[in-house]
Design an enzyme around this catalytic site. Structure first.
Site, PDB file in Angstrom:
ATOM      1  N   LYS A   9       3.272  -1.103   2.572  1.00  0.00           N
ATOM      2  CA  LYS A   9       2.083  -0.219   2.814  1.00  0.00           C
ATOM      3  C   LYS A   9       2.207   0.603   3.941  1.00  0.00           C
ATOM      4  CE  LYS A   9      -1.169  -3.892   0.756  1.00  0.00           C
ATOM      5  NZ  LYS A   9      -0.203  -4.817   0.520  1.00  0.00           N
TER       6      LYS A   9
HETATM    7  C1  PLP Z   1       0.088  -5.201  -0.725  1.00  0.00           C
HETATM    8  C2  PLP Z   1       1.272  -6.127  -0.993  1.00  0.00           C
HETATM    9  C3  PLP Z   1       1.685  -6.344  -2.386  1.00  0.00           C
HETATM   10  C4  PLP Z   1       0.810  -5.925  -3.435  1.00  0.00           C
HETATM   11  O1  PLP Z   1       0.900  -4.470  -3.747  1.00  0.00           O
HETATM   12  P1  PLP Z   1      -0.159  -4.053  -4.746  1.00  0.00           P
HETATM   13  O2  PLP Z   1      -0.098  -2.513  -4.655  1.00  0.00           O
HETATM   14  O3  PLP Z   1      -1.722  -4.561  -4.310  1.00  0.00           O
HETATM   15  O4  PLP Z   1       0.054  -4.466  -6.227  1.00  0.00           O
HETATM   16  C5  PLP Z   1       3.148  -7.093  -2.425  1.00  0.00           C
HETATM   17  N1  PLP Z   1       3.684  -7.454  -1.539  1.00  0.00           N
HETATM   18  C6  PLP Z   1       3.430  -6.948   0.053  1.00  0.00           C
HETATM   19  C7  PLP Z   1       4.165  -7.651   0.908  1.00  0.00           C
HETATM   20  C8  PLP Z   1       2.242  -6.370   0.130  1.00  0.00           C
HETATM   21  O5  PLP Z   1       1.739  -6.356   1.347  1.00  0.00           O
END
Ligand code: PLP
Length: 483
Positions: free
Chosen positions: A126
């Site tokens: 993120k």
């Molecule tokens: C947010 C997240 C995901 C999922 O990603 P999306 O964009 O919601 O599909 C997968 N792995 C981790 C570690 C995350 O923080």
């Protein structure tokens, strides 16, 4: 570049990138998308191959944000994507790559690799988008002489990524609710050790759902929201999605020698934000063979891609798993793909997502549209706790590499879709240290800890404990925003 809503209401209006940057849903409840995807020419693809990450980000983002002067955008991307910010690498020499590609081996004739997306400040993918968002917010707010107070709820990853992106940014404050004493010591320390005066950690005496309910209650108080300039940074934010498009290009260039080659990506998925960016990269012309959607036990998306049935889950049917950032009951970005799947027909999208609200889902199995899922490159699979423990162990034994639980889900499902001669790139979405319990279970050892995080849990913490009461949260926010 004009932006439209997936539900059509804004069809006659014009929205620039900056117009939609600070907002959430479109007025009609739909999601924003460009009126048309920009296409990448063969010449551009050739030229981009050699670019450093920040300049590649500039080239891609500038196609979506022509309202931001090029010199400003270039400065923003160069300030965002630095080796200093993305320094938590396995191999120090790779830091300048921002998203290094780690080759594992060849399985069933397919080269298998990890694209490291979790080398940023909070050790999760993120950061890739959120760090840019922090700089974009500061830039845009300063331009219009405005301020913004971001209110959010978190059980871990999103909240800390938002705080690390917004810390010290002029014109922005963050009020982040988290369940008091319910997060891991590592996650708690990551957030609460921030001492920046514009970051407010609010520990709610309750569970994560209480935090989310409070955010909803405050957001529904339109007068309060307007008076205190309350905003959010959730996963439907368009700038977050488009910032993620960049690393699909970067990963493609790292895994191939020429632009005639094709690659597949496996994406650990929850809210469909990450893999939606892969879909957009493909629509722009990046030679992607397959987009592998990997879910955990919460298999809403896998069910859709296998059967054509989209069935959102109730809270009681949403499992708490060892890959918690994928524990979702409905995928908030999914509507963007459905819009494209249905040939960009907003009236049908509106109907389908009304069905989601009224009947809990929709069924495209019998319609011709579902057959087109394959033409968009999508395949899927799901993973269980046992699968991810096995994958963590196997990758450690075979390739001497530790992966986190979410990446393990991606790898498990990737292996079900390998094609000889086509590189499979698994997106690494977090570092193992964030989910240490499962690492200890799988490997009987401690996860690796990047140097910057040694002693994290012992740092002084700054947070406010409040009861699970929206009025008290509002009073706290008001006392800090002084409006
Ligand atoms: C947010 C997240 C995901 C999922 O990603 P999306 O964009 O919601 O599909 C997968 N792995 C981790 C570690 C995350 O923080």
């Amino acid at each position: 570049m004009n932006y439209i809503s997936t539900r059509g209401a804004a069809a006659g209006e014009r929205h620039t990138f900056s117009d939609i940057l600070l907002g959430g849903l479109a007025k009609d409840g739909g999601l924003y998308l460009p009126a048309a995807y920009p296409r990448v020419s063969a010449d551009e693809l050739t030229r981009w191959r050699a670019l450093p990450y920040a300049d590649l980000a500039f080239e891609i983002l500038s196609k979506f944000s022509d309202d931001i002067p090029a010199a400003d955008l270039r400065e923003l991307t160069r300030r965002t994507y630095t080796a200093q910010t993305y320094c938590n690498v396995r191999d120090d020499e790779q830091a300048a790559q921002i998203t290094p590609l780690k080759t594992l081996g060849v399985e069933n004739g397919a080269p298998l690799a990890l694209l490291e997306l979790s080398n940023g400040p909070t050790l999760a993918f993120k950061d890739m988008a959120m760090q840019l968002l922090g700089n974009l917010f500061e830039y845009t707010l300063a331009k219009h002489g405005e301020t913004l107070n971001i209110l959010g709820a978190t059980s871990g990853d999103t909240g800390s990524a938002a705080e690390y992106a917004m810390r010290g940014k002029r014109g922005v404050r963050v009020f982040m609710l988290s369940p008091h004493k319910k997060m891991s010591a590592f996650q708690t320390a990551q957030m609460y050790s921030l001492q920046d005066p514009n970051i407010f950690n609010i520990a709610i005496e309750g569970v994560f759902d209480d935090c989310q309910d409070i955010v909803k209650a405050v957001s529904n108080d339109h007068a309060f929201k307007a008076a205190h300039k309350i905003g959010t940074v959730n996963s439907i934010n368009w700038a977050r999605v488009v910032a993620q498009v960049v690393y699909y290009f970067k990963g493609y260039f790292a895994a191939t020698k020429s632009n005639d080659e094709r690659v597949s990506f496996a994406v650990p998925s929850g809210n469909f934000g990450n893999v939606c960016a892969g879909h957009i990269a493909r629509m722009m012309g990046l030679p992607i063979e397959k987009l592998v959607v990997a879910t955990n036990e919460n298999d809403v998306l896998d069910e859709f891609f296998r059967t054509g049935i989209y069935r959102v889950r109730k809270a009681a049917e949403t499992y708490h798993t060892s890959s918690p950032s994928m524990d979702i009951s409905k995928a908030s970005n999914f509507e963007r793909f459905v819009f494209d799947l249905l040939g960009r027909d907003p009236a049908r999208v509106l109907q389908l997502f009304r069905d989601v609200e009224e009947k809990g889902g929709f069924d495209l199995a019998a319609s011709g549209d579902f057959a087109r899922v394959k033409a968009f490159g999508f395949v899927s699979g799901s993973s269980t706790h046992t699968d991810r423990v096995d994958a963590i162990r196997d990758v450690f034994e075979r390739y001497d590499t530790m992966i986190d639980t979410h990446t393990a889900d991606g790898l498990k499902v990737a292996r079900e879709h390998l094609q000889s001669g086509i590189p499979m790139i698994v997106l690494e979405t977090a570092q193992p240290i964030k989910f240490g319990e499962t690492i200890r279970e799988a490997l009987l050892r401690e996860p690796g800890r990047p140097a910057a995080f040694v002693g994290l849990e012992a740092l002084p913490q700054r947070f406010e404990v409040l009861p699970a009461d929206a009025q008290q949260v509002k009073a706290f926010v008001a006392s800090k925003t002084g409006a």
